[in-house]
Each structure stands twice: as structure tokens, then as C-alpha cells.
Design an enzyme around this catalytic site. Structure first.
Site, mmCIF file in Angstrom:
data_model
loop_
_atom_site.group_PDB
_atom_site.id
_atom_site.type_symbol
_atom_site.label_atom_id
_atom_site.label_comp_id
_atom_site.label_asym_id
_atom_site.label_seq_id
_atom_site.Cartn_x
_atom_site.Cartn_y
_atom_site.Cartn_z
ATOM 1 N N ASP A 82 0.859 -1.195 0.000
ATOM 2 C CA ASP A 82 0.000 0.000 0.000
ATOM 3 C C ASP A 82 0.896 1.247 0.000
ATOM 4 O O ASP A 82 1.784 1.367 0.851
ATOM 5 C CB ASP A 82 -0.868 -0.054 1.275
ATOM 6 C CG ASP A 82 -2.006 0.936 1.268
ATOM 7 O OD1 ASP A 82 -2.389 1.413 0.186
ATOM 8 O OD2 ASP A 82 -2.536 1.222 2.370
ATOM 9 N N GLU A 134 -1.378 6.075 -8.517
ATOM 10 C CA GLU A 134 -2.229 7.096 -7.882
ATOM 11 C C GLU A 134 -2.117 8.456 -8.562
ATOM 12 O O GLU A 134 -1.036 8.927 -8.886
ATOM 13 C CB GLU A 134 -1.880 7.248 -6.395
ATOM 14 C CG GLU A 134 -2.704 8.357 -5.731
ATOM 15 C CD GLU A 134 -2.559 8.425 -4.216
ATOM 16 O OE1 GLU A 134 -2.435 7.350 -3.590
ATOM 17 O OE2 GLU A 134 -2.570 9.541 -3.677
ATOM 18 N N ASN A 232 -8.891 0.625 6.593
ATOM 19 C CA ASN A 232 -7.971 0.310 7.672
ATOM 20 C C ASN A 232 -8.473 0.871 9.003
ATOM 21 O O ASN A 232 -8.632 0.142 9.980
ATOM 22 C CB ASN A 232 -6.569 0.859 7.355
ATOM 23 C CG ASN A 232 -5.531 0.425 8.364
ATOM 24 O OD1 ASN A 232 -5.678 -0.614 9.003
ATOM 25 N ND2 ASN A 232 -4.499 1.225 8.548
HETATM 26 P P1 13P Z 1 -8.818 4.312 6.015
HETATM 27 O O1 13P Z 1 -7.807 4.070 7.091
HETATM 28 O O2 13P Z 1 -9.394 5.683 6.062
HETATM 29 O O3 13P Z 1 -9.851 3.251 5.979
HETATM 30 O O4 13P Z 1 -8.031 4.249 4.618
HETATM 31 C C1 13P Z 1 -7.307 3.104 4.307
HETATM 32 C C2 13P Z 1 -6.541 3.299 3.051
HETATM 33 O O5 13P Z 1 -6.944 4.032 2.160
HETATM 34 C C3 13P Z 1 -5.279 2.554 2.882
HETATM 35 O O6 13P Z 1 -4.596 2.929 1.731
#
Ligand code: 13P
Length: 284
Positions: A82, A134, A232
Site C-alpha cells: 500500500d 495514484e 484500515n
Molecule cells: P482508512 O484508514 O481511512 O480506511 O483508509 C485506508 C486506506 O486508504 C489505505 O490505503
């Protein structure tokens, strides 16, 4: 089943108009909770691992537990970096066994983002690893990555279309008004940007910052072309609130299993709810 690249989901996601959830790993309990949720919901799933989480868990542990989870799951699982910040980090993950990577070049100029993302795509595709790029800058805080709301910039649809045409990334994350972390108010999602980009590219759109986004907004985003949603914070909140509750009720508890076990169950419930909302249940 072995880990799969995210391209394994693309055709079905487009055909049946749903989104696969990326749920971030923070430790073993998160991995188990997300895997059990996917098994119970019969849903494909993406394990997201940020650079901060990699530092915390160790790349070797991360790949090992993800592989074991995928073997157990019996549903397709992708292990995805990520917000990879540079080429070396992406290569390190691919060599270690990741089946998918995100290269986040959004902090560079558009031309540099194009050039750097192309390099990543060339190397990753050569070994069957999928790539997410992105465009625009997503606000909020995620690990060491912090973007002030004022510095968050929405994706320019023309640039996003050109970005996909030139890089041929498999998934395109575009900044459309969501942010990492919980929202103070209701996020204003630019559906027009999602629609314009999605109808002109061949890859699904990724919605970052999925925590706290109202259900109707998620449903509308998927209808317009979002095929992957990252979550997350909501899992972290469920985990930590459960630990606090258990310890408040039993201040003398010293066995980590007694508070991490219930926390794991709470994470699983969040993930199952998102899988149903995203429409990925019963699609494995
Ligand atoms: P959140 O923590 O707001 O759910 O976002 C997670 C995210 O986009 C990880 O790249």
C-alpha cells in the site's frame, strides 16, 4: 491457494459491478480476522500492507503469514503493498513474494509520476505482479504519510485518463474527496470525476480512505466504476475499542489472548460488513 495478483479480480468486478476490499494488515490478529471474514463471506480479498506496517511486522513475517492465510482461505487473496514510495521498496516486496504493489507517485509532478510508474509497471508485469498507481493526492494520515487537507488535491480527470493510457496500471487510485482516517464531517465525493475517468479507462478505480464513508456513497461509487476500496481505520478502531473495553472490565487481565481474541472477532465483524456492502460476498 497461492497469492494472486489483483488482475485476477478485474473481469468479475467489472462484469458484476462490485468492489474487492483491501483490508490492511497490522499484525497476526488482523491477518486472521480478515482471512476468516473472507472465508465466511466467500469473498475475494486484498491484504494491504503499508510501509509502516512492513517495518513493524518485518517483510519476511508478513509474506509468510499472508501465504499461510491464503493457503487456508480457499478464496483468492492478493498481498498488496500500500502506497509504495519508491522503486526499491516495490522491488523488495516483489522479491519477497508480494503478488501486487501500489506505487504512489502522487507526490511527484505529473510527468515524473508517469515516468516512475511506467518503470514499476514494466518490472512488475514482467513477473506477473499487478500494479496500482495514484493520481491526485489523498488527504489524511496513514502511518508516516500525512497530507494536510489543504494540500490534498483532487485528480484531474484528463490527466488520470492519460495516466492509465500511458502506464497501463491495473488499478487506478484517484483522489475524489475521501481521506485516510475518520472524517470530521461527511466526505464530499466527486462522483463526476469517478464517472469521467471510469468510463474512459480499462482499469477499475480505487477508493482510498474507505473508513467512515456512508453506505450510499460507497454504493454510488461502485455503480460508477470503483472496483477496489481500502479500509484500515475502522478495523483499527474496532480492535482498540475492544481491547479498552476488556481491560476496563478486567484491569488485572495480563494474558494478551484474553483481549486480542475479542479484538480479532471485532475486526472480523467490520470486515464482513464491508464485504457485504461492497458486493464481494459470494464472489470467490
Ligand atoms: P482508512 O484508514 O481511512 O480506511 O483508509 C485506508 C486506506 O486508504 C489505505 O490505503
Amino acid at each position: 491457494m497461492p497469492l494472486v495478483p489483483m488482475t485476477a479480480f478485474t473481469e468479475d468486478v467489472k462484469k458484476h459491478k462490485y468492489a474487492v476490499g483491501q483490508f490492511n494488515l497490522n499484525n497476526l490478529e488482523f491477518t486472521q480476522a480478515i482471512t476468516e471474514a473472507a472465508m465466511e463471506e466467500k469473498s475475494p480479498v486484498i491484504f494491504g500492507v503499508s510501509e509502516g506496517a512492513l517495518k513493524y511486522m518485518g517483510i519476511d513475517y508478513t509474506v509468510a503469514i499472508a501465504r499461510v492465510a491464503a493457503e487456508r482461505a480457499g478464496v483468492p487473496v492478493a498481498l498488496h503493498l500500500d502506497h509504495g514510495s519508491n522503486f526499491d521498496m516495490v522491488m523488495k516486496c516483489i522479491r519477497a513474494g508480494f503478488s501486487s504493489v501500489m506505487f504512489d507517485g502522487s507526490h511527484h509532478s505529473f510527468e515524473d509520476n508517469l515516468r516512475l510508474t511506467k518503470q514499476v509497471v514494466e518490472a512488475a508485469h514482467a513477473v506477473g505482479v499487478s500494479v496500482e498507481g495514484e493520481l491526485g493526492t489523498i488527504g489524511g494520515v496513514e502511518d508516516d504519510l500525512s497530507v494536510d487537507e489543504e494540500d490534498a488535491t483532487l485528480a484531474n480527470p484528463e490527466e488520470a485518463i492519460r495516466f492509465w493510457e500511458e502506464t497501463k496500471v491495473d488499478y487506478v487510485a484517484i483522489a475524489v474527496g475521501t481521506a485516510h482516517g475518520m472524517y470530521k464531517g461527511v466526505p464530499k465525493i466527486r462522483y463526476d470525476i469517478i464517472e469521467k475517468v471510469a468510463s474512459n479507462i480499462g482499469a477499475p478505480i480505487v477508493l482510498h480512505g474507505g473508513s467512515g464513508v456512508p453506505d450510499e456513497a460507497i454504493i454510488e461509487s461502485i455503480r460508477l466504476g470503483v472496483g477496489k476500496i481500502n479500509v484500515n481505520t475502522e478495523s483499527q478502531v474496532a480492535c482498540t475499542e475492544t481491547v479498552r473495553k476488556v481491560l476496563a472490565a478486567k484491569p488485572n487481565e495480563i494474558d494478551p489472548r484474553k483481549y486480542l481474541g475479542p479484538a480479532r472477532d471485532a475486526i472480523k465483524e467490520v470486515v464482513k460488513g464491508k464485504m457485504r456492502l461492497f458486493g464481494s460476498s459470494n464472489r470467490a
